[in-house]
Design a protein around this motif. Sequence first.
Motif, PDB file in Angstrom:
ATOM      1  N   ASP A 103       0.816  -1.211   0.000  1.00  0.00           N
ATOM      2  CA  ASP A 103       0.000   0.000   0.000  1.00  0.00           C
ATOM      3  C   ASP A 103       0.852   1.265   0.000  1.00  0.00           C
ATOM      4  O   ASP A 103       0.629   2.190   0.764  1.00  0.00           O
ATOM      5  CB  ASP A 103      -0.921   0.008   1.230  1.00  0.00           C
ATOM      6  CG  ASP A 103      -1.958  -1.093   1.159  1.00  0.00           C
ATOM      7  OD1 ASP A 103      -2.831  -1.007   0.279  1.00  0.00           O
ATOM      8  OD2 ASP A 103      -1.887  -2.035   1.961  1.00  0.00           O
ATOM      9  N   GLU A 104       1.851   1.310  -0.895  1.00  0.00           N
ATOM     10  CA  GLU A 104       2.737   2.465  -0.937  1.00  0.00           C
ATOM     11  C   GLU A 104       2.001   3.740  -1.337  1.00  0.00           C
ATOM     12  O   GLU A 104       2.461   4.836  -1.047  1.00  0.00           O
ATOM     13  CB  GLU A 104       3.880   2.208  -1.918  1.00  0.00           C
ATOM     14  CG  GLU A 104       4.801   1.072  -1.491  1.00  0.00           C
ATOM     15  CD  GLU A 104       6.006   0.946  -2.394  1.00  0.00           C
ATOM     16  OE1 GLU A 104       6.744   1.936  -2.524  1.00  0.00           O
ATOM     17  OE2 GLU A 104       6.197  -0.129  -2.975  1.00  0.00           O
ATOM     18  N   GLY A 105       0.861   3.625  -1.995  1.00  0.00           N
ATOM     19  CA  GLY A 105       0.139   4.810  -2.448  1.00  0.00           C
ATOM     20  C   GLY A 105      -0.719   5.460  -1.386  1.00  0.00           C
ATOM     21  O   GLY A 105      -1.350   6.497  -1.637  1.00  0.00           O
ATOM     22  N   VAL A 106      -0.768   4.893  -0.190  1.00  0.00           N
ATOM     23  CA  VAL A 106      -1.581   5.456   0.889  1.00  0.00           C
ATOM     24  C   VAL A 106      -1.005   6.791   1.342  1.00  0.00           C
ATOM     25  O   VAL A 106       0.206   6.948   1.499  1.00  0.00           O
ATOM     26  CB  VAL A 106      -1.636   4.484   2.089  1.00  0.00           C
ATOM     27  CG1 VAL A 106      -2.269   5.149   3.301  1.00  0.00           C
ATOM     28  CG2 VAL A 106      -2.405   3.233   1.711  1.00  0.00           C
ATOM     29  N   ASP A 107      -1.876   7.785   1.533  1.00  0.00           N
ATOM     30  CA  ASP A 107      -1.462   9.060   2.122  1.00  0.00           C
ATOM     31  C   ASP A 107      -1.556   8.926   3.635  1.00  0.00           C
ATOM     32  O   ASP A 107      -2.644   8.952   4.212  1.00  0.00           O
ATOM     33  CB  ASP A 107      -2.359  10.195   1.634  1.00  0.00           C
ATOM     34  CG  ASP A 107      -1.987  11.543   2.244  1.00  0.00           C
ATOM     35  OD1 ASP A 107      -0.958  11.613   2.954  1.00  0.00           O
ATOM     36  OD2 ASP A 107      -2.725  12.526   2.024  1.00  0.00           O
ATOM     37  N   ALA A 108      -0.411   8.777   4.271  1.00  0.00           N
ATOM     38  CA  ALA A 108      -0.372   8.584   5.720  1.00  0.00           C
ATOM     39  C   ALA A 108       0.177   9.809   6.442  1.00  0.00           C
ATOM     40  O   ALA A 108       0.622   9.724   7.581  1.00  0.00           O
ATOM     41  CB  ALA A 108       0.483   7.359   6.051  1.00  0.00           C
ATOM     42  N   SER A 109       0.138  10.963   5.792  1.00  0.00           N
ATOM     43  CA  SER A 109       0.774  12.158   6.348  1.00  0.00           C
ATOM     44  C   SER A 109       0.090  12.689   7.601  1.00  0.00           C
ATOM     45  O   SER A 109       0.678  13.472   8.347  1.00  0.00           O
ATOM     46  CB  SER A 109       0.833  13.265   5.287  1.00  0.00           C
ATOM     47  OG  SER A 109      -0.464  13.587   4.824  1.00  0.00           O
ATOM     48  N   GLU A 110      -1.160  12.283   7.840  1.00  0.00           N
ATOM     49  CA  GLU A 110      -1.844  12.717   9.062  1.00  0.00           C
ATOM     50  C   GLU A 110      -1.660  11.731  10.210  1.00  0.00           C
ATOM     51  O   GLU A 110      -2.008  12.022  11.345  1.00  0.00           O
ATOM     52  CB  GLU A 110      -3.341  12.887   8.789  1.00  0.00           C
ATOM     53  CG  GLU A 110      -3.687  14.113   7.965  1.00  0.00           C
ATOM     54  CD  GLU A 110      -3.286  15.393   8.685  1.00  0.00           C
ATOM     55  OE1 GLU A 110      -3.806  15.652   9.787  1.00  0.00           O
ATOM     56  OE2 GLU A 110      -2.438  16.117   8.159  1.00  0.00           O
ATOM     57  N   ALA A 111      -1.114  10.562   9.913  1.00  0.00           N
ATOM     58  CA  ALA A 111      -1.004   9.506  10.916  1.00  0.00           C
ATOM     59  C   ALA A 111       0.303   9.601  11.691  1.00  0.00           C
ATOM     60  O   ALA A 111       1.338  10.026  11.168  1.00  0.00           O
ATOM     61  CB  ALA A 111      -1.102   8.138  10.247  1.00  0.00           C
ATOM     62  N   VAL A 112       0.236   9.193  12.950  1.00  0.00           N
ATOM     63  CA  VAL A 112       1.432   9.043  13.786  1.00  0.00           C
ATOM     64  C   VAL A 112       1.404   7.628  14.366  1.00  0.00           C
ATOM     65  O   VAL A 112       0.420   7.230  15.001  1.00  0.00           O
ATOM     66  CB  VAL A 112       1.480  10.070  14.926  1.00  0.00           C
ATOM     67  CG1 VAL A 112       2.657   9.776  15.847  1.00  0.00           C
ATOM     68  CG2 VAL A 112       1.595  11.482  14.369  1.00  0.00           C
ATOM     69  N   VAL A 113       2.466   6.867  14.132  1.00  0.00           N
ATOM     70  CA  VAL A 113       2.558   5.495  14.614  1.00  0.00           C
ATOM     71  C   VAL A 113       3.569   5.442  15.754  1.00  0.00           C
ATOM     72  O   VAL A 113       4.721   5.859  15.587  1.00  0.00           O
ATOM     73  CB  VAL A 113       2.998   4.530  13.491  1.00  0.00           C
ATOM     74  CG1 VAL A 113       3.122   3.106  14.023  1.00  0.00           C
ATOM     75  CG2 VAL A 113       2.010   4.590  12.324  1.00  0.00           C
ATOM     76  N   VAL A 114       3.132   4.958  16.895  1.00  0.00           N
ATOM     77  CA  VAL A 114       4.029   4.771  18.045  1.00  0.00           C
ATOM     78  C   VAL A 114       4.371   3.292  18.142  1.00  0.00           C
ATOM     79  O   VAL A 114       3.481   2.456  18.312  1.00  0.00           O
ATOM     80  CB  VAL A 114       3.383   5.253  19.356  1.00  0.00           C
ATOM     81  CG1 VAL A 114       4.329   4.982  20.535  1.00  0.00           C
ATOM     82  CG2 VAL A 114       3.036   6.736  19.272  1.00  0.00           C
ATOM     83  N   GLU A 128      -5.003  11.525  18.923  1.00  0.00           N
ATOM     84  CA  GLU A 128      -6.323  10.894  18.994  1.00  0.00           C
ATOM     85  C   GLU A 128      -6.523   9.855  17.904  1.00  0.00           C
ATOM     86  O   GLU A 128      -5.738   8.918  17.796  1.00  0.00           O
ATOM     87  CB  GLU A 128      -7.416  11.981  18.967  1.00  0.00           C
ATOM     88  CG  GLU A 128      -7.342  12.914  20.161  1.00  0.00           C
ATOM     89  CD  GLU A 128      -8.437  13.950  20.182  1.00  0.00           C
ATOM     90  OE1 GLU A 128      -8.773  14.487  19.107  1.00  0.00           O
ATOM     91  OE2 GLU A 128      -8.961  14.222  21.282  1.00  0.00           O
ATOM     92  N   GLU A 129      -7.564  10.012  17.051  1.00  0.00           N
ATOM     93  CA  GLU A 129      -7.906   8.949  16.106  1.00  0.00           C
ATOM     94  C   GLU A 129      -6.874   8.773  14.990  1.00  0.00           C
ATOM     95  O   GLU A 129      -6.910   7.784  14.250  1.00  0.00           O
ATOM     96  CB  GLU A 129      -9.289   9.197  15.482  1.00  0.00           C
ATOM     97  CG  GLU A 129      -9.362  10.400  14.553  1.00  0.00           C
ATOM     98  CD  GLU A 129      -9.668  11.678  15.293  1.00  0.00           C
ATOM     99  OE1 GLU A 129      -9.889  12.710  14.615  1.00  0.00           O
ATOM    100  OE2 GLU A 129      -9.708  11.671  16.546  1.00  0.00           O
ATOM    101  N   ASP A 130      -5.952   9.715  14.843  1.00  0.00           N
ATOM    102  CA  ASP A 130      -4.884   9.567  13.853  1.00  0.00           C
ATOM    103  C   ASP A 130      -3.675   8.831  14.417  1.00  0.00           C
ATOM    104  O   ASP A 130      -2.640   8.739  13.757  1.00  0.00           O
ATOM    105  CB  ASP A 130      -4.432  10.946  13.343  1.00  0.00           C
ATOM    106  CG  ASP A 130      -5.488  11.596  12.449  1.00  0.00           C
ATOM    107  OD1 ASP A 130      -6.183  10.858  11.727  1.00  0.00           O
ATOM    108  OD2 ASP A 130      -5.608  12.840  12.485  1.00  0.00           O
ATOM    109  N   ALA A 131      -3.776   8.335  15.643  1.00  0.00           N
ATOM    110  CA  ALA A 131      -2.661   7.643  16.284  1.00  0.00           C
ATOM    111  C   ALA A 131      -2.809   6.129  16.155  1.00  0.00           C
ATOM    112  O   ALA A 131      -3.904   5.580  16.301  1.00  0.00           O
ATOM    113  CB  ALA A 131      -2.576   8.030  17.761  1.00  0.00           C
ATOM    114  N   TYR A 132      -1.695   5.467  15.903  1.00  0.00           N
ATOM    115  CA  TYR A 132      -1.646   4.016  15.762  1.00  0.00           C
ATOM    116  C   TYR A 132      -0.535   3.496  16.660  1.00  0.00           C
ATOM    117  O   TYR A 132       0.604   3.969  16.591  1.00  0.00           O
ATOM    118  CB  TYR A 132      -1.373   3.626  14.304  1.00  0.00           C
ATOM    119  CG  TYR A 132      -2.461   4.089  13.369  1.00  0.00           C
ATOM    120  CD1 TYR A 132      -3.462   3.220  12.940  1.00  0.00           C
ATOM    121  CD2 TYR A 132      -2.514   5.412  12.942  1.00  0.00           C
ATOM    122  CE1 TYR A 132      -4.471   3.654  12.109  1.00  0.00           C
ATOM    123  CE2 TYR A 132      -3.525   5.865  12.112  1.00  0.00           C
ATOM    124  CZ  TYR A 132      -4.506   4.976  11.694  1.00  0.00           C
ATOM    125  OH  TYR A 132      -5.518   5.417  10.870  1.00  0.00           O
TER     126      TYR A 132
END
Length: 340
Positions: free
Chosen positions: A142-153, A267-271
Motif C-alpha cells: 500500500d505504498e500509495g496510501v497518504d499517511a501524512s496525518e497519521a502518527v505510529v508509536v 487521537e484517532e490519527d494515532a496508531y
Amino acid sequence: MEAVVADDSGFIRSVVSDILSKDGIEVIAQARNGEEAVEKVIEHRPDVVTMDVEMPERNGIEAVDDIMDEEPTPVVMFSSHTVEGSERTLEALEKGAVDFVSKPRGDGPGITAVEDEITRKVREGARASPQTVKDIQPSVEDEGVDASEAVVVVGASTGGPGVVESVLKGLPSTTGIRVAVVQHMPEVFTRRLAERLDERTDLNVYEASDGDVLEPGECAVAPGDGHLLFKNHYKGSTPMAVDNKTEVNNVMPAIDVTLRSAARYVEEDAYAVVLTGMGSDGARGADRLKRKGGTVIAQNEETCAVYGIPGSVVEDGNADEILPPEKIPNEILRQIGGEA
C-alpha cells in the motif's frame, strides 16, 4: 535455573557467578572465550548464558550466532557503555541475544553496582524464546496510501530492536507516515539504534531531542535518558518534547508516556504497535489511546521473544489486530487507508 558464564576476565566470571549464585541461579560452567562458550552450551544445555561481547578467539557475537544454530539458548550480553559497545551489542541482539547489561568501566568492584540488573535480566532472559530476525521480510502493498496525518508509536523491550527494524522496513517514507519508536534501552544505545534504523530503512530516523518536530516520512527514537511526548498535532508536523524528570514503570523511556501523549494530541490519527518485551509498559497507554479512537496492533505470541508487553494489551482487550511482524506494516497502511 542453570547458567553458563562467558567472559575473558577471570575476575568478571567469578563476580558474575557469585552474583547469580546468591540469587539461587546455579552456574554450571564458565567459558574464557566464544569458542568455549559454544562448547559449554552444547555440553550442558543451560537455561541461560551471560556473554561478554569482546573475547579472544571467537567473540561474543560470533558465539551467539553459533549457539542459535547449534543449541538455541537465551543469551544476555555484557557490553561496555560506549558507542562501539552499543554497536556490537545491537549486532548480538540481531543474531538472537535476548537482552544485555551495560558493564561499568574496568574490572573493579563497580560490577556490583549492576548486581540487581544482572540477576533480573538473567532470570527474565531464561524465560525468553531466542529469536533471530533474518527471516522476517515484510512486504509492502500500500505504498500509495497518504499517511501524512497519521502518527505510529512503536513500543518494544526485550528482543525488540530487530523486530522494530523489520516493522519500519515495511513503512515507505513516500506515504508521509510519521513514526515514534520507544525501545527500552539506555542512552548511547538509543542513539546508535536510531543511526542503524536510519541506515537500514526508508525513513529519516533520528534520536529525538526536546523541541524537535516530527515531519512526514520521519521516525523519532525516544532517547535512553528521557520520555518522548507530543506537544501538539497538526497537518504536516507534530512538535515533540523530551521529559527526563523521573522513571515511569521503572523504565526510561516509557511506552506508556508516549502513548498517553498520543491519545491526548493525535487521537484517532494515532496508531500503536506493541512488540515483544518483558512487563506491561504500554498497556495503560494503549487503553487510553483506544478510548480516544486510536488503533492498536500487537505482535503475536508465537513470534515474541517475550510476550509480556503485547500480551498485557491483548489481555485488556485493546488489540485491534494480533499479527506477526512481517504483516504489521501492511496492516498499519490498510488501517490508515480505511481498507481494514
